[in-house]
Design a protein around this motif. Structure first.
Motif, mmCIF file in Angstrom:
data_model
loop_
_atom_site.group_PDB
_atom_site.id
_atom_site.type_symbol
_atom_site.label_atom_id
_atom_site.label_comp_id
_atom_site.label_asym_id
_atom_site.label_seq_id
_atom_site.Cartn_x
_atom_site.Cartn_y
_atom_site.Cartn_z
ATOM 1 N N HIS A 216 57.438 24.470 29.789
ATOM 2 C CA HIS A 216 56.478 24.302 28.696
ATOM 3 C C HIS A 216 55.063 24.087 29.234
ATOM 4 O O HIS A 216 54.846 23.293 30.158
ATOM 5 C CB HIS A 216 56.902 23.118 27.839
ATOM 6 C CG HIS A 216 55.923 22.778 26.756
ATOM 7 N ND1 HIS A 216 55.774 23.547 25.626
ATOM 8 C CD2 HIS A 216 55.028 21.789 26.648
ATOM 9 C CE1 HIS A 216 54.841 23.022 24.853
ATOM 10 N NE2 HIS A 216 54.364 21.941 25.455
ATOM 11 N N ASP A 218 51.527 22.918 27.622
ATOM 12 C CA ASP A 218 50.889 22.405 26.405
ATOM 13 C C ASP A 218 49.633 23.231 26.087
ATOM 14 O O ASP A 218 48.965 23.756 26.999
ATOM 15 C CB ASP A 218 50.508 20.938 26.614
ATOM 16 C CG ASP A 218 50.159 20.255 25.314
ATOM 17 O OD1 ASP A 218 48.974 19.941 25.119
ATOM 18 O OD2 ASP A 218 51.058 20.084 24.490
ATOM 19 N N ASP A 219 49.345 23.337 24.786
ATOM 20 C CA ASP A 219 48.157 24.101 24.360
ATOM 21 C C ASP A 219 46.887 23.590 25.027
ATOM 22 O O ASP A 219 45.989 24.364 25.381
ATOM 23 C CB ASP A 219 47.981 23.996 22.840
ATOM 24 C CG ASP A 219 48.908 24.951 22.128
ATOM 25 O OD1 ASP A 219 49.097 24.786 20.915
ATOM 26 O OD2 ASP A 219 49.455 25.841 22.803
ATOM 27 N N SER A 220 46.794 22.283 25.127
ATOM 28 C CA SER A 220 45.580 21.723 25.732
ATOM 29 C C SER A 220 45.448 22.172 27.193
ATOM 30 O O SER A 220 44.343 22.397 27.688
ATOM 31 C CB SER A 220 45.600 20.204 25.653
ATOM 32 O OG SER A 220 46.730 19.694 26.337
ATOM 33 N N LEU A 221 46.586 22.331 27.871
ATOM 34 C CA LEU A 221 46.519 22.765 29.269
ATOM 35 C C LEU A 221 46.248 24.259 29.379
ATOM 36 O O LEU A 221 45.619 24.715 30.332
ATOM 37 C CB LEU A 221 47.807 22.399 30.007
ATOM 38 C CG LEU A 221 48.021 20.891 30.141
ATOM 39 C CD1 LEU A 221 49.302 20.603 30.905
ATOM 40 C CD2 LEU A 221 46.849 20.227 30.858
ATOM 41 N N VAL A 270 54.396 21.430 32.291
ATOM 42 C CA VAL A 270 53.297 21.477 33.258
ATOM 43 C C VAL A 270 52.384 20.288 33.019
ATOM 44 O O VAL A 270 52.179 19.869 31.868
ATOM 45 C CB VAL A 270 52.509 22.809 33.088
ATOM 46 C CG1 VAL A 270 51.224 22.808 33.893
ATOM 47 C CG2 VAL A 270 53.378 23.981 33.499
ATOM 48 N N VAL A 271 51.865 19.730 34.076
ATOM 49 C CA VAL A 271 50.863 18.658 33.975
ATOM 50 C C VAL A 271 49.561 19.149 34.615
ATOM 51 O O VAL A 271 49.582 20.132 35.372
ATOM 52 C CB VAL A 271 51.359 17.361 34.672
ATOM 53 C CG1 VAL A 271 52.562 16.815 33.951
ATOM 54 C CG2 VAL A 271 51.620 17.595 36.137
ATOM 55 N N PRO A 272 48.438 18.498 34.314
ATOM 56 C CA PRO A 272 47.154 18.980 34.842
ATOM 57 C C PRO A 272 47.130 19.069 36.367
ATOM 58 O O PRO A 272 46.466 19.949 36.931
ATOM 59 C CB PRO A 272 46.153 17.939 34.345
ATOM 60 C CG PRO A 272 46.783 17.319 33.165
ATOM 61 C CD PRO A 272 48.255 17.349 33.407
ATOM 62 N N GLU A 312 36.889 18.701 32.469
ATOM 63 C CA GLU A 312 37.515 17.487 31.953
ATOM 64 C C GLU A 312 38.950 17.776 31.561
ATOM 65 O O GLU A 312 39.250 18.785 30.928
ATOM 66 C CB GLU A 312 36.736 17.007 30.735
ATOM 67 C CG GLU A 312 35.328 16.576 31.109
ATOM 68 C CD GLU A 312 34.413 16.526 29.905
ATOM 69 O OE1 GLU A 312 33.357 15.915 30.012
ATOM 70 O OE2 GLU A 312 34.765 17.110 28.869
ATOM 71 N N VAL A 313 39.832 16.861 31.952
ATOM 72 C CA VAL A 313 41.263 17.045 31.688
ATOM 73 C C VAL A 313 41.568 16.523 30.290
ATOM 74 O O VAL A 313 41.194 15.403 29.943
ATOM 75 C CB VAL A 313 42.083 16.271 32.747
ATOM 76 C CG1 VAL A 313 43.541 16.258 32.370
ATOM 77 C CG2 VAL A 313 41.881 16.875 34.121
ATOM 78 N N PRO A 314 42.248 17.337 29.470
ATOM 79 C CA PRO A 314 42.641 16.826 28.159
ATOM 80 C C PRO A 314 43.849 15.899 28.303
ATOM 81 O O PRO A 314 44.628 16.075 29.266
ATOM 82 C CB PRO A 314 43.007 18.102 27.402
ATOM 83 C CG PRO A 314 43.412 19.071 28.470
ATOM 84 C CD PRO A 314 42.651 18.737 29.696
ATOM 85 N N PRO A 315 44.110 14.981 27.418
ATOM 86 C CA PRO A 315 43.312 14.639 26.247
ATOM 87 C C PRO A 315 42.328 13.508 26.505
ATOM 88 O O PRO A 315 41.624 13.096 25.604
ATOM 89 C CB PRO A 315 44.385 14.158 25.275
ATOM 90 C CG PRO A 315 45.360 13.457 26.156
ATOM 91 C CD PRO A 315 45.363 14.172 27.470
ATOM 92 N N LEU A 316 42.333 12.984 27.730
ATOM 93 C CA LEU A 316 41.525 11.792 28.003
ATOM 94 C C LEU A 316 40.035 12.075 27.838
ATOM 95 O O LEU A 316 39.249 11.178 27.609
ATOM 96 C CB LEU A 316 41.803 11.267 29.411
ATOM 97 C CG LEU A 316 43.250 10.783 29.592
ATOM 98 C CD1 LEU A 316 43.506 10.425 31.042
ATOM 99 C CD2 LEU A 316 43.524 9.586 28.698
ATOM 100 N N LYS A 317 39.616 13.371 27.949
ATOM 101 C CA LYS A 317 38.188 13.675 27.849
ATOM 102 C C LYS A 317 37.649 13.308 26.482
ATOM 103 O O LYS A 317 36.503 12.958 26.329
ATOM 104 C CB LYS A 317 37.950 15.159 28.116
ATOM 105 C CG LYS A 317 38.517 16.097 27.065
ATOM 106 C CD LYS A 317 38.237 17.526 27.435
ATOM 107 C CE LYS A 317 38.838 18.494 26.451
ATOM 108 N NZ LYS A 317 37.993 18.843 25.361
#
Lengths: 320, 526
Positions: A216, A218-221, A270-272, A312-317
């Protein structure tokens, strides 16, 4: 067999002869899992052949090595029809490209025509010989090597062809301990590579490759990957430091590479950090720095790292 | 700055500015002085004065341009030119004043003197104003064809010429302001004197003011353009066109405002040309027999035999005692006049005797010259047509630009709305993980208090790794919290209760541990 188990077995087998470069093994396996091909840009004698052969033997596949020279013809790579006098027919003798793992040494020494034949095989998964298409074995994994810097008598791969390689790695010299281990490895009469045995089945690789596609993202990634790619294109558009930004093939490669790395580490998402880790090897040869910036000492690695650091990495940005 | 534009400045823009403004000023001066203040003197200027003035201005611009190309700035040449202009103008005025053809030769008639004074003033004013503008041309010649950094370096290298150009622009502005001030003072004086303001004066005042404002704006534009050159930039063509359009609009508006005041007074150049043509027509029309009358033979005769009063010849009688010196001067004057006249003629014709001019005359091919004139006229006509067609297209172009601006704004708003929607969707998506995100933010704040700075480019696990390196005894817990957080955020699965509880619990314990470690650290430092 799960992906992690498969990776552990193959990586463990490769590590038995290729010491101290776990990250390189990991990246090459990422390319293998994504059905991509690898370009190794490095000085001679760092273990490129050992790596390719170890991987081939570990996955239970066939391995061939092709040493490129300026007089190498496409027929020497793809194969040629030979007349059988007894049977009075032409028989096709397969070239070294008909294998599971092909190590192409010093691809920049081959002529552009021969390079094109190899690149066609990489892109299409088949070769055309005498008007007939012949599919390559599955899996087909190509590891090409290129010495850094240009030298006389070489035909450096143009950037548009380097884009076809899934990722680019540089092995580098081994660490002190690893080099000591290489020197002290018992050799005897048998080459250490002969001790590498198949720890996995070639047919299992296809299922593993399918599993990777299911990881998977994520859309943000996905947006994060696109933001990084667009940053390279903005640099090119603004007459900045790049003459050419990353193509959609590059964004797809980064997407798949992130999935493969996540799968390698036992995750189904997947992670950033996966994207950041694969950014340099995937994008390294997919962008062209202007000659002015090259003269100032800017490298692709530095630029990609700079662009990653600026995003900037989502979602913390949004939250910070 | 390209060669074409430089040529335009040199051949059209600068000569036009240099001629128009002094002409407008002198015409206004002429109208006011003759019409309002000197009316009793009954000064009648020769017909076609305006046409001659324009011709003088154009000739000055042309000769100055030719001498500029020759890189010649000798005063003697300009003096020669001025003398020739005055002689030719005098001849024209003498012919058109009507006295010559009426059989009278009055070499210094009042009207002719007035007209010659106007010619002299115009030439001087035009030469002065044109001289300041030529300094700008000299600077532009040095930077023509350069762009960007090359242009910036050229302006720096030719800083003396650039400074001179700006200084001359300042001088040109002072000329214009002086003209404007004098025009306003004269008009005010007319009003205060209670004299009638004719339509021509009103038109000329307004036109002069508008023209002066335009010329000031143009000169300011030149100075601004030069500042742009200093930065290596060029004024956009759109800005230049906008400025020219504004100037033309201003002049047209001024003339429109003045239109109600226009009466039957002859205005230049049309009126002046009409009067000249009318005079020519009278001249060429043979008188009808009925117009002839018998000469008056008695006219001019005087009976000197009778006793005349000595007062009639008083002036001559007074001269009598000085007869010796006066008669000497009377005899000398014609010789002096002759010598001066010969000297003047020699001065004027001297260039004809130079080898250089003879050689040039030999090389001169009338056909080529005629062709050049025709080509120049064609180019001028083409430029005028282009300007007219551009003016004609202007409304359509403006409409298209407005439509394009509106479309761009609409597109920008659409994209902004799309981005807002996408952001709202993303924020809504993160809402289900709001608690987890808040929790991780608390960890980041705790980390920053521990001296590990957060950057937005860091992934959650990456930051956890940095924090773990800072607090190695709790590195495992920190990494575990980071992994849990990433699992909740990026896995695509809805938050599981057990997972959330485990995350909350571990995060609380970790934050407590970090607070304790920080407090212990503070105690140790104190």
């Amino acid at each position: 067999m799960t992906t992690v188990e498969w990776v552990e077995r193959v990586a463990g087998s490769v590590r038995s002869t290729f010491f101290g470069k776990d990250d390189v093994i990991e990246k090459v396996l990422v390319a293998l899992l994504c059905r991509g091909h690898v370009l190794i840009e490095d000085v001679p004698g760092v273990g490129k052949t050992v790596l390719g052969r170890a991987i081939a033997m570990s996955i239970g596949g066939d391995f061939k090595q092709l040493q490129c020279t300026p007089d190498l013809l496409p027929a020497d790579v793809l194969g040629v029809s030979v007349f059988n006098a007894q049977a009075q027919t032409f028989e096709f003798r397969e070239g070294p490209v008909m294998t599971n793992v092909l190590l192409v040494d010093e691809i920049n020494r081959a002529t552009p025509r021969t390079q094109s034949a190899l690149l066609e095989a990489m892109a299409e998964g088949q070769v055309s010989v005498e008007g007939k298409s012949r599919p390559l074995p599955d899996p087909f994994f190509l590891i090409a090597t290129e010495s850094p810097g240009s030298a006389e008598g070489t035909f450096p791969l143009p950037e548009v062809q380097k884009d076809r390689f899934f990722l680019t790695v540089s092995i580098g010299y081994p660490a002190r301990d690893a080099e000591r281990a290489v020197m002290q490895m018992p050799r005897g009469q048998e080459h250490p590579l002969r001790k590498v045995v198949a720890v996995a089945d070639v047919s299992a690789l296809s299922a593993i490759q399918q599993n990777v596609l299911a990881v998977h993202v994520d859309d943000s990634l996905s947006g994060y990957i696109l933001a990084l790619i667009n940053a390279t294109r903005s640099e090119a558009r603004r007459d900045g430091r790049l003459a050419l930004g990353v193509s959609p093939r590059g964004s797809l490669a980064l997407y798949k590479a992130s999935q493969a790395l996540a799968a390698l580490r036992g995750r189904d998402y997947v992670v950033p950090e996966d994207i950041q880790e694969m950014a340099v090897p995937v994008l390294l040869k997919r962008l062209i720095i202007t000659s002015e910036q090259q003269a100032k000492g800017l490298t692709e690695v530095a630029l990609v790292n700079e662009l990653v650091d600026a995003l900037e990495v989502p979602p913390l940005k949004d939250a910070v | 700055m390209d060669e074409q534009r430089l040529q335009f400045y040199r051949t059209v823009a600068h000569p036009t500015l240099a001629v128009l403004l002094p002409l407008a000023f002198l015409l206004l001066l002429d109208q006011i002085l003759r019409g309002a203040f000197l009316g009793t003197l009954q000064v009648t200027v020769p017909p076609g004065l305006g046409v001659v003035l324009i011709a003088v201005g154009v000739s000055e611009a042309a000769v100055a341009g030719a001498l500029g190309r020759e890189r010649s700035s000798r005063f003697v040449l300009r003096l020669r030119e001025l003398l020739l202009v005055m002689i030719v103008a005098y001849a024209i005025f003498m012919l058109t004043s009507g006295e010559f053809f009426a059989g009278r030769f009055v070499p210094a008639a009042r009207g002719v003197r007035w007209a010659l004074t106007m010619v002299l003033l115009l030439w001087i004013l035009t030469a002065s104003l044109h001289g300041t503008l030529r300094a700008r041309e000299a600077f532009l010649e040095l930077i023509v064809g350069r762009e960007g950094a090359d242009l910036r370096i050229a302006v720096r290298d030719y800083s003396t010429e650039a400074g001179d150009s700006v200084a001359r622009m300042g001088r040109a502005k002072r000329y214009v302001i002086t003209f404007q001030a004098l025009a306003i003072i004269l008009t005010t004086a007319v009003l205060l004197a209670g004299a009638e303001l004719s339509g021509a004066i009103v038109v000329l005042v307004l036109a002069h003011l508008a023209l002066g404002a335009c010329v000031l704006a143009v000169i300011d534009g030149y100075v601004e353009e030069q500042q742009y050159f200093g930065e290596g930039l060029a004024l956009s063509a759109r800005l230049r066109r906008r400025r020219i359009g504004t100037a033309v609009l201003l002049v047209a508006l001024a003339l429109l405002l003045a239109w109600p005041f226009v009466r039957a007074d002859p205005l230049l150049p049309g009126g002046s040309l009409t009067s000249l043509l009318s005079w020519l027509s009278d001249l060429l029309t043979p008188p009808t027999p009925t117009q002839l009358r018998a000469p008056d033979f008695a006219a001019g005769t005087q009976d000197f035999s009778s006793g005349e009063s000595p007062g009639e010849h008083e002036a001559i009688d007074q001269l009598a005692p000085l007869g010796g010196f006066a008669s000497f001067m009377q005899a000398l004057l014609p010789w002096l006049g002759g010598v001066l006249g010969l000297a003047l003629v020699a001065f004027l014709v001297r260039p004809l005797l130079t080898r250089d001019l003879r050689a040039r005359l030999r090389e001169l091919r009338p056909g080529d010259a005629a062709r050049k004139v025709i080509v120049a006229l064609r180019q001028l006509f083409g430029s005028l047509l282009a300007i007219l067609s551009r003016l004609g297209r202007a409304p359509a172009d403006a409409g298209r630009r407005i439509a394009r601006t509106v479309a761009e704004r609409v597109e920008r708003q659409r994209r902004a709305a799309h981005q807002r929607r996408a952001h709202a969707v993303e924020v809504a998506r993160w809402r289900e993980h709001a608690e987890a995100i808040k929790g991780y933010l608390r960890l980041i704040r705790a980390g920053e208090r521990a001296g590990v700075r957060f950057r937005p480019s860091l992934g959650p696990l990456q930051y956890a790794g940095m924090l773990g390196a800072r607090v190695p005894q709790h590195s495992a817990e920190i990494l575990a919290v980071g992994s849990l957080f990433e699992g909740m955020i990026y896995s695509g699965r809805p938050p599981q209760a057990e997972q959330s509880q485990a995350y909350d619990r571990q995060l609380r314990e970790l934050l407590a541990v970090l607070r304790t470690a920080r407090a212990a650290g503070r105690e140790e430092s104190t």
